[in-house]
Scaffold this active site. Sequence first.
Site, PDB file in Angstrom:
ATOM      1  N   HIS A  17       0.839  -1.203   0.000  1.00  0.00           N
ATOM      2  CA  HIS A  17       0.000   0.000   0.000  1.00  0.00           C
ATOM      3  C   HIS A  17       0.875   1.254   0.000  1.00  0.00           C
ATOM      4  O   HIS A  17       0.642   2.207  -0.754  1.00  0.00           O
ATOM      5  CB  HIS A  17      -0.873   0.068   1.268  1.00  0.00           C
ATOM      6  CG  HIS A  17      -1.966  -0.944   1.363  1.00  0.00           C
ATOM      7  ND1 HIS A  17      -2.196  -1.675   2.498  1.00  0.00           N
ATOM      8  CD2 HIS A  17      -2.910  -1.328   0.467  1.00  0.00           C
ATOM      9  CE1 HIS A  17      -3.232  -2.469   2.321  1.00  0.00           C
ATOM     10  NE2 HIS A  17      -3.688  -2.280   1.083  1.00  0.00           N
ATOM     11  N   LYS A  41     -15.639  -7.190   3.371  1.00  0.00           N
ATOM     12  CA  LYS A  41     -14.593  -7.685   4.271  1.00  0.00           C
ATOM     13  C   LYS A  41     -15.019  -7.462   5.711  1.00  0.00           C
ATOM     14  O   LYS A  41     -15.565  -6.395   6.037  1.00  0.00           O
ATOM     15  CB  LYS A  41     -13.274  -6.941   3.991  1.00  0.00           C
ATOM     16  CG  LYS A  41     -12.746  -7.144   2.575  1.00  0.00           C
ATOM     17  CD  LYS A  41     -11.449  -6.371   2.349  1.00  0.00           C
ATOM     18  CE  LYS A  41     -10.917  -6.580   0.943  1.00  0.00           C
ATOM     19  NZ  LYS A  41      -9.775  -5.694   0.638  1.00  0.00           N
ATOM     20  N   ARG A  92      -2.163  -5.760  -7.979  1.00  0.00           N
ATOM     21  CA  ARG A  92      -1.118  -6.795  -7.936  1.00  0.00           C
ATOM     22  C   ARG A  92      -1.249  -7.752  -9.114  1.00  0.00           C
ATOM     23  O   ARG A  92      -0.296  -8.391  -9.509  1.00  0.00           O
ATOM     24  CB  ARG A  92      -1.205  -7.584  -6.626  1.00  0.00           C
ATOM     25  CG  ARG A  92      -0.669  -6.830  -5.431  1.00  0.00           C
ATOM     26  CD  ARG A  92      -1.136  -7.457  -4.159  1.00  0.00           C
ATOM     27  NE  ARG A  92      -2.599  -7.439  -4.099  1.00  0.00           N
ATOM     28  CZ  ARG A  92      -3.316  -7.695  -3.026  1.00  0.00           C
ATOM     29  NH1 ARG A  92      -2.717  -8.032  -1.906  1.00  0.00           N
ATOM     30  NH2 ARG A  92      -4.635  -7.633  -3.045  1.00  0.00           N
ATOM     31  N   SER A 129      -3.216  -7.753   3.043  1.00  0.00           N
ATOM     32  CA  SER A 129      -3.604  -7.556   4.446  1.00  0.00           C
ATOM     33  C   SER A 129      -4.179  -8.835   5.039  1.00  0.00           C
ATOM     34  O   SER A 129      -3.915  -9.169   6.200  1.00  0.00           O
ATOM     35  CB  SER A 129      -4.647  -6.431   4.553  1.00  0.00           C
ATOM     36  OG  SER A 129      -4.121  -5.228   4.063  1.00  0.00           O
TER      37      SER A 129
HETATM   38  O1  PNS Z   1      -8.756  -2.045   0.109  1.00  0.00           O
HETATM   39  P1  PNS Z   1     -10.112  -2.372  -0.501  1.00  0.00           P
HETATM   40  O2  PNS Z   1     -10.908  -3.271   0.401  1.00  0.00           O
HETATM   41  O3  PNS Z   1      -9.956  -2.926  -1.897  1.00  0.00           O
HETATM   42  O4  PNS Z   1     -10.864  -0.975  -0.665  1.00  0.00           O
HETATM   43  C1  PNS Z   1     -12.227  -0.928  -1.074  1.00  0.00           C
HETATM   44  C2  PNS Z   1     -12.858   0.414  -0.636  1.00  0.00           C
HETATM   45  C3  PNS Z   1     -12.796   0.526   0.883  1.00  0.00           C
HETATM   46  C4  PNS Z   1     -12.075   1.549  -1.260  1.00  0.00           C
HETATM   47  C5  PNS Z   1     -14.350   0.437  -1.117  1.00  0.00           C
HETATM   48  O5  PNS Z   1     -15.063  -0.604  -0.501  1.00  0.00           O
HETATM   49  C6  PNS Z   1     -15.012   1.793  -0.859  1.00  0.00           C
HETATM   50  O6  PNS Z   1     -14.843   2.701  -1.636  1.00  0.00           O
HETATM   51  N1  PNS Z   1     -15.762   1.910   0.273  1.00  0.00           N
HETATM   52  C7  PNS Z   1     -16.415   3.149   0.657  1.00  0.00           C
HETATM   53  C8  PNS Z   1     -17.937   3.083   0.390  1.00  0.00           C
HETATM   54  C9  PNS Z   1     -18.216   3.214  -1.102  1.00  0.00           C
HETATM   55  O7  PNS Z   1     -17.961   4.221  -1.721  1.00  0.00           O
HETATM   56  N2  PNS Z   1     -18.792   2.141  -1.660  1.00  0.00           N
HETATM   57  C10 PNS Z   1     -19.142   2.096  -3.082  1.00  0.00           C
HETATM   58  C11 PNS Z   1     -17.949   1.616  -3.906  1.00  0.00           C
HETATM   59  S1  PNS Z   1     -18.296   1.591  -5.628  1.00  0.00           S
END
Ligand code: PNS
Length: 160
Positions: A17, A41, A92, A129
């Site tokens: 990250h 998650k 990745r 993670s």
């Molecule tokens: O590290 P990750 O789990 O790939 O990140 C995903 C994350 C946290 C960026 C995504 O779930 C997110 O944007 N969450 C905030 C809520 C949101 O905007 N949801 C709609 C996504 S299209």
Amino acid sequence: MTTAVCPGSFDPVTLGHLDVVRRAATLFDDVVVGVAKNPGKSGLLDLDTRAELVRAAVRDAGLDRVRVAVVPGLLVDFCREIGAVAVVKGLRGGADFDAEQPMALMNRHLSGVETIFLPGDQRYAHVASSLVKDIVRHGGPVDDLVPAGVPEALRAALGR
Ligand code: PNS
């Protein structure tokens, strides 16, 4: 000034990250790491702890122009509030692309914000993670996979 957001769960932040954040900071004037909930998650560390660990890692890496914030709701609303012109994510491999593409397209559908993908550095291709947490859960070493302070925070959260 162009602002970009590097969003993620960061549960916990890894060296992979941090490498993406560092490279994003070479492309944009202003980078905000957005610590957010991924409903897919379960989550171990609370959002504030995750953000504090990212903040310490960014500070230790000397990334002066990088800020860290918790994203309380939709990522696109956060981008609008801070005037971000792009989202930056690391990939990745193909599995990451498959997960990221729908979110990138949905974010553009919702607000017009574009997502820029950076290829993950091969040094960190194996670093995730979820694997880090699993290793700590079983008493294994993760010091060379995550920034300082993260192993201790994980051990505390996992009661190890
Ligand atoms: O590290 P990750 O789990 O790939 O990140 C995903 C994350 C946290 C960026 C995504 O779930 C997110 O944007 N969450 C905030 C809520 C949101 O905007 N949801 C709609 C996504 S299209």
